[in-house]
Structure formats: C-alpha cells, structure tokens
Write a protein that holds these residues in place. Structure first.
Motif, short mmCIF file in Angstrom:
data_model
loop_
_atom_site.label_atom_id
_atom_site.label_comp_id
_atom_site.label_asym_id
_atom_site.label_seq_id
_atom_site.Cartn_x
_atom_site.Cartn_y
_atom_site.Cartn_z
N TRP A 151 0.89 -1.15 -0.16
CA TRP A 151 0.10 0.08 -0.05
C TRP A 151 0.87 1.10 0.11
CZ3 TRP A 151 -1.57 -4.41 2.15
CH2 TRP A 151 -2.95 -4.97 1.73
N ASP A 189 -2.38 -0.87 -9.09
CA ASP A 189 -3.87 -0.23 -8.78
C ASP A 189 -3.58 1.19 -9.03
OD1 ASP A 189 -6.20 0.64 -8.43
OD2 ASP A 189 -6.92 -1.24 -7.33
N LYS A 237 -5.76 3.51 -8.88
CA LYS A 237 -6.70 4.24 -8.28
C LYS A 237 -6.58 4.20 -6.71
CE LYS A 237 -11.85 4.22 -8.15
NZ LYS A 237 -13.17 3.57 -8.75
N GLU A 238 -6.24 2.72 -6.29
CA GLU A 238 -6.19 2.40 -4.77
C GLU A 238 -4.81 2.65 -4.47
OE1 GLU A 238 -8.81 1.66 -2.69
OE2 GLU A 238 -10.20 1.65 -4.67
N HIS A 239 -3.77 2.90 -5.15
CA HIS A 239 -2.38 3.15 -4.95
C HIS A 239 -1.85 1.93 -4.33
CE1 HIS A 239 -0.96 7.13 -5.97
NE2 HIS A 239 0.20 7.19 -4.90
#
Length: 728
Positions: free
Chosen positions: A649, A669, A671-673
């Motif tokens: 993350w 990803d 968008k979610e990083h």
C-alpha cells in the motif's frame, strides 16, 4: 465480501439457550440408543450362550452331526464340531458388545446433565443481572449492593456454565467414539471417526481446563488497583492560603475536609477516596484526596475556583466518593475481566457463552450508572454554588472546557520536542506558558465545547450545557463574555496568592512532565535505532519454482502413460480399429510432454534470475520498471492462499512504478495506490518468514527517516524552544 455477523442478542440466545437445548436433546437421543443397544446385546448374549450349550452337547455325542443355522444371508449347514468354535466367537463378540453397551449407557446422562447445568446457569445469570439492574435504578446504595451481589455471583455462574458445556460436549463425544466399537464393519474410516471423537473430547477437556484456569483470574481482576496520578502532595506550609480557602469552603457547605491535597499538571479537578499511586515519588495516597490542576488554577478567578472546589467537596459530603470507592473499582474490574475472557474466547468456543452472558449482565447497569452519575453531578453543582454565585459556577464550567485545548497544545508541543539544555533562567514553566498562550492567541470558540464532558478519572459528567441549565441559567452572550475574559497578568492571579511560592510549584510540575517526556522520547529513539540497525543489508530472493516443476513432471508422466497405453494396448483402450484417432491421441500426449518440458526449462531459467533485490532504501524487481522506495510504502502484506503475492500500500503522494508486460501475476492499481507483486513463492522461505523480512526493511527505512529528520530539526527546535520559554 462482507463477513456475516450475528447481533449480540441473537448470539446470546443461540449460545445460552439453543446450544444447551441441542446438547440436552442429543443426550436424550443417545440415552435411548444406549438403552436399546444394551437390551439387544444382553438378549443376544443369552441366546448365543444357550445355543452354545446345546451345540456342545451334540458335539460331544455326535461330532459329525450336521446342524443348520439361520443367518443373515440364509440357512447355513455346519457340522457340530465346526459350529462350536464359531458360536464361541459369536459369544465372545456379543459379550464384548454387552460390555461396551454397559460402559456407554450412563454417558448420555452426563451429556444431558451438563447441558441442563449450562441451561440453568444461563437462566440464573440472566435473572440475576435483570433483577440487579432493576434494583440499581432505585438508589445509589442499591446500585452498589446489587452490583456487588452480581459480581460475586457471576464467577460461579460462569464456572457452572463452562463446566456444563464442557461435560456435555465431552460426554457426547465419548459416547459416539465408544459407539464405533459396536460396528461390525470396522474400517479405516471407522478408525478415523473414533480418533476424531477422542480428539474432540480431548479438545473439550483441555478447553475446560484452560477456561477454568483463566476464570480464576476473574476474581483477581476485581481487586481495585490504585489510580495512577502525576502530581505533588501539598502541605499547609507550602499553601497556607489554599488550606484556609478550602477550610472556609468546607465550613460554609458543612462538608468534610480532604485528608490530602495534590497539585498536578495534566488532570482535571476531582476528589476520590480510592487509593492513588502518586508519580514521580511512587507514593500510595489513601483517604479523602482533592486533586487540583495547576494550569486551571492559574486561569480561574476566586468565584470560579470556589465553585469548582465547592463542587468537589460536595461529593465528600454526599458520600459520593465512598460510592466511587466501592463501586467504580469493581465496575472497572468486571470490564477488565470480561475483556480478558473475550480475548481468550476468540480461540476457545467454551468461553463464548460466559463472555456473552457477562457483557449482557454489565450492560444492565450502564443506564443506572449514567442516571446516578448525572444526579450526583447536578447535586454537587447546586451544593457548590453555596460558596459562590451561580454565574461563577456557570463561568467555571465553560472556562475549564476552554483551558483544556490550550493546555493540550502546550503539552503536546513539549512532549514531541522536549528542550534538552536548561538553566535557572530558561527552565520552562508550562503553567505560565499556557496562560501566556491564551493571552497571546485568545480562547477557542466556546460553543462546540458546551456539549463536551469535563475530564474526570473515574466518572462521566453530564454535558456542560445541561449542567448550566440545571443551575437555572442559560448560555447567553453575557455568560460567554465572562467565561472568555482575558487572563490576569502573571503574579496577579488568584492562584499565586494561595501558595507560598507558586512559581516554584509550577516549575517543579513542569520539570516532572519534561523529564517524563524526555524519557519517553529517549525510549522511542532507542526503538527507532534498534529498528534501523536491524536491517540486514542487501538480500536477493528468488522465485520458488520447485513445486511447479514437480507438478509439470507429474503431468508429463501422466501424458506419457496415457500415450503409451493408447499405443501399446490399443485393443484394451478401444483404439485398435481407429489408427487416426490413436495417432492423434498419442500426438496430443507427446505435445503435452513437450509443453511441460518447455515450461520447466523456462521456469529454471527464470528462477536463476533474482525475483527481488531488497536493499535498505528500496525494493528492486524485474516486474516493475522502477524500484520502490521503502519510505513510500505505507503498509504491506504477504498473501499465500491462492497465489503467492506481496501487496504494497503506497503513500498517496508517492509516484507509482509501471508493471512490465511479462509480469503476468503482478498489478499496479493506480486508483487504490496499491502495488501487487506476484510470484510462485520465495525459495528457502515460508510466507511468514518473507513477511517478517519485508517488515524489517520497511520499519528500518521509516525509522532511519525519522531519526534523520529529528537530527536535522533538533537545532532549529532547540533554538525556537529557548526563545519560546524565555519569552514566557
């Protein structure tokens, strides 16, 4: 997918009623089966013994006589001499079944009795809690008495509930395990069921032992612990004006004087008769204690201090502190007990019913506790106004709520950056600095604070607005203007006239706080240094392809076997008259073998290249176009259920790398990083070991960053603090 979770009431019904009822029904069913089996085994044993006696007589006179027996598969003729040992074997088996039936016959009653004990214990516990909760609403005295009865009863109810469930579970498991011995067609599956039954019984017995051993700690957790308080005991020589002031207030209210007065820095005003552990002297203080926070005293005037101390002394006269001394410790103790049981119950199903019952019982008191807490505070407010005006009391309620944000700002600043060098002229006075901060910046908006509760170490207080309304006043502009007036200049405050050397007391309290802040900061720095030093340099990890290679080898063998079977044994496989199909199937098999071989070669070559290179500053991998800096990683997790993966993350401000095309099982990803690095596994490491290794690099990088930042900022902070405290 969202995890389904039952409501507390449904869980309570299932565990306290449905579960014991199910065990009770199981016990009755087992008892009926045991009775039937015992009767059948006894009758069969008697019948076979009588038959054996008759056949033995015939065998003695006519050994070759042919006898016909009716069996399950029809008539069977045997000579008398041959029939005797077979009947003897049947008698032995019948006797063994009879013995097993006799052994297991009383066990179902243990299942039923344990379930009944658990059911009755649940009823008793719920009834006791309900009755105690109703009585607790009648008076404070009834609240204390009812709660004491409940806390004395609950451990025994818990014990009976746990014992009942364990006995019932053990007996039910043992009955079914023993019953397997009556099966005539014992097999490997039967043996596994027998072992499973014994294991389940063993688990239940061990769970009972652990639960009861942990349950005894419930009694210990009820023992009141001294309340930790930071401050100094003040005698009359150090504060003659304060002692005269308190005595005068007590005389006017006909209240009881405190045995001890403590002045501190970080708490609100309170009184207690519970034991206190005073820091930094590590002294135990008992009796009636009045605690006064120095920053509040410095910012309040005489009517406000009189209202607050009068309020606290009213708790003595109303015997509220005796109530707190008797009730609050055991109430907190029960919460500690149930919290400990809940943690244990997460891994032990036997404890679940006791935990649910305990929390249900204590919830019956919450409404009564809040009710009497509000009444006690309202009464103390009214009694406190005997020593001052209602306006002074209302202003004190608002002003104490406004002091807290300013004090927290000062304390948080020095806690994060405690000054290192001090001399007599630069030693900080956090009390006067809090007042100076208010003089310079003004008060915060009082309106949002009107619904807040005043800080108190043992009880919750009603909202400030309600307390002011209970005094017969409304919160208007005039009252807010009085409460938010500017502080008086240093040396002219009401508090400075109460003490022989007010400045020295404030400096000592500040020094104590800063010493503790330095110790905590030093401990934190040591932790960071240990984390930074734990990084192992550069580590190269490789993809673990061995399991996949073995899988490809097995698949190739299957293809080879299938191809050879079709080629060598065409008649047996149905391909004797179909050459084309036989050749086609053999070709597919050969193609499969070749494919497996090519994939194995590819895996071996890819395994020779590093999967990841871990350095103290970054993670390098061929799956991404750029390395990942550890300081850009907010959190990580290793997954190994379906496919091995390392999920990172990333910090929202970090630039994300791009995934390379050949990294089939990796993903970025945006968008979610989140960055996910897929693999078959890590050669020579289990998932937990790899996760621990990643954690060491991650923690070390962040620790080094914080240490570096602290070092670069130290000089600036020290200079700012020196000017800050000198200006104070």
């Amino acid at each position: 997918m969202r995890k389904f979770k039952l409501s507390p009431k449904v869980s309570l019904v299932l565990w306290l009623f449905v579960f014991p009822a199910t065990l009770f029904g199981l016990g009755l069913w087992q008892a009926e089966r045991a009775s039937q089996t015992l009767s059948q085994s006894s009758a069969l044993s008697q019948e076979l013994r009588a038959m054996l006696a008759q056949v033995k007589k015939i065998a003695e006179s006519e050994p070759g006589a042919i006898l016909t027996f009716q069996g399950d598969e029809g008539p069977n003729s045997l000579s008398a001499m041959v029939a005797v040992p077979q009947i003897q074997t049947a008698v032995d088996q019948a006797d063994e079944d009879l013995e097993i039936s006799s052994i297991r016959q009383p066990i179902p009653w243990g299942t039923a009795a344990g379930a009944l004990l658990a059911f009755v214990s649940a009823i008793v516990g719920l009834a006791t809690a309900a009755i105690a909760g109703v009585r607790a609403r009648r008076s404070q005295d009834q609240l204390v008495k009812s709660f004491e009865r409940l806390r004395n009863t609950l451990p025994f109810v818990f014990a009976a509930l746990i014992i009942g469930i364990c006995v019932s579970t053990v007996c039910a498991s043992l009955f079914e395990a023993i019953s397997i011995g009556l099966w005539t067609d014992l097999s490997a599956a039967s043996a596994k069921l027998f072992v499973a039954g014994l294991v389940l019984a063993g688990v239940a017995i061990y769970s009972a032992y652990v639960a009861l051993r942990g349950l005894k700690d419930v009694f210990a957790l009820f023992t009141p612990e001294p309340l930790d308080v930071s401050g100094h005991r003040i005698d009359e020589a150090a504060a003659p004006g304060l002692f005269r002031f308190v005595r005068d207030l007590a005389d006017r209210q006909q209240a009881v004087l405190p045995d001890t007065i403590i002045v501190g820095l970080t708490q609100g005003f309170f009184v207690t008769e519970s034991a206190l552990r005073l820091w930094p002297e590590d002294e135990i203080v008992t009796g009636r204690t009045l605690y006064l926070p120095a920053p509040y005293l410095d910012l309040l005037d005489e009517p406000e201090v009189a209202a607050i101390i009068g309020h606290e002394l009213a708790h003595f006269s109303g015997k509220d502190t005796i109530y707190s001394q008797r009730f609050t410790p055991i109430y907190a103790g029960l919460w500690r007990s149930l919290a400990a049981l809940r943690r244990a119950g997460d891994h032990d199903f036997v404890l679940n019913p006791a935990v649910l019952l305990g929390f249900h019982a204590i919830e019956q008191f919450d409404r009564a506790v809040n009710h009497w807490s509000r009444i006690r505070e309202f009464d103390a407010d009214r009694n406190g106004t005997r020593s001052t005006s209602t306006v002074g009391a209302a202003s004190a309620l608002i002003r104490t709520g406004l002091i807290l944000p300013a004090l927290e700002q000062v304390l948080s600043h020095v806690a994060g950056n405690p000054p290192v060098a001090e001399s007599s002229d630069t030693r900080p006075d956090l009390v006067s600095h809090t007042s100076d901060l208010v003089r310079a910046s003004g008060w915060s908006d009082p309106v949002p604070l009107l619904e807040d509760r005043q800080p108190h170490p043992t009880d919750t207080h009603p909202p400030t607005r309600q307390r002011i309304q209970a005094l017969g006043l409304t919160v208007d502009e005039r009252l807010l203007k009085i409460a938010t007036r500017p502080p008086k200049p240093q040396g002219l405050t009401f508090a400075s006239g109460l003490f022989s050397d007010w400045k020295a007391i404030c400096a000592q309290l500040s020094q104590d706080y800063l010493s503790q802040a330095r110790a905590m900061r030093a401990a934190h720095r040591q932790t960071l240094q240990a984390l930074a030093a734990a990084v192992p340099g550069e580590t190269i990890v490789y993809n673990n392809v061995k399991p996949t290679i073995w899988a490809m080898a097995i698949i190739a063998v299957i293809f080879i076997g299938f191809g050879l079977t079709v080629t060598v044994l065409p008649a047996e496989t149905g391909f004797a008259n179909d050459d084309f199909t036989r050749i086609l199937v053999a070709g597919v098999a050969m193609f499969g073998v070749a494919g497996c071989g090519i994939y194995v070669v590819y895996l071996q070559k890819s395994a020779a290249r590093p999967l990841m290179i871990l350095t103290p500053t970054e993670l390098q991998t061929s799956m991404l176009d750029t390395p990942v800096a550890w300081i850009d990683v907010a959190a990580h997790q290793v997954f190994a259920s379906n496919r091995f993966a390392l999920r990172l993350w990333m910090d929202p401000s970090a630039l994300l790398p791009a995934k390379k095309r050949r990294a089939l099982y990796s993903k970025v990803d945006r968008k979610e990083h989140v960055v996910t690095l897929g693999a078959m596994g890590i050669r020579g490491m289990k998932p937990a070991e790899f996760s621990e290794l990643i954690g060491r690099y991650h923690n070390a990088a962040h620790a080094s960053k914080e240490l570096s930042r602290s070092a670069s900022e130290a000089q600036t902070i020290a200079a700012d603090d020196l000017r800050w405290f000198r200006s104070s």
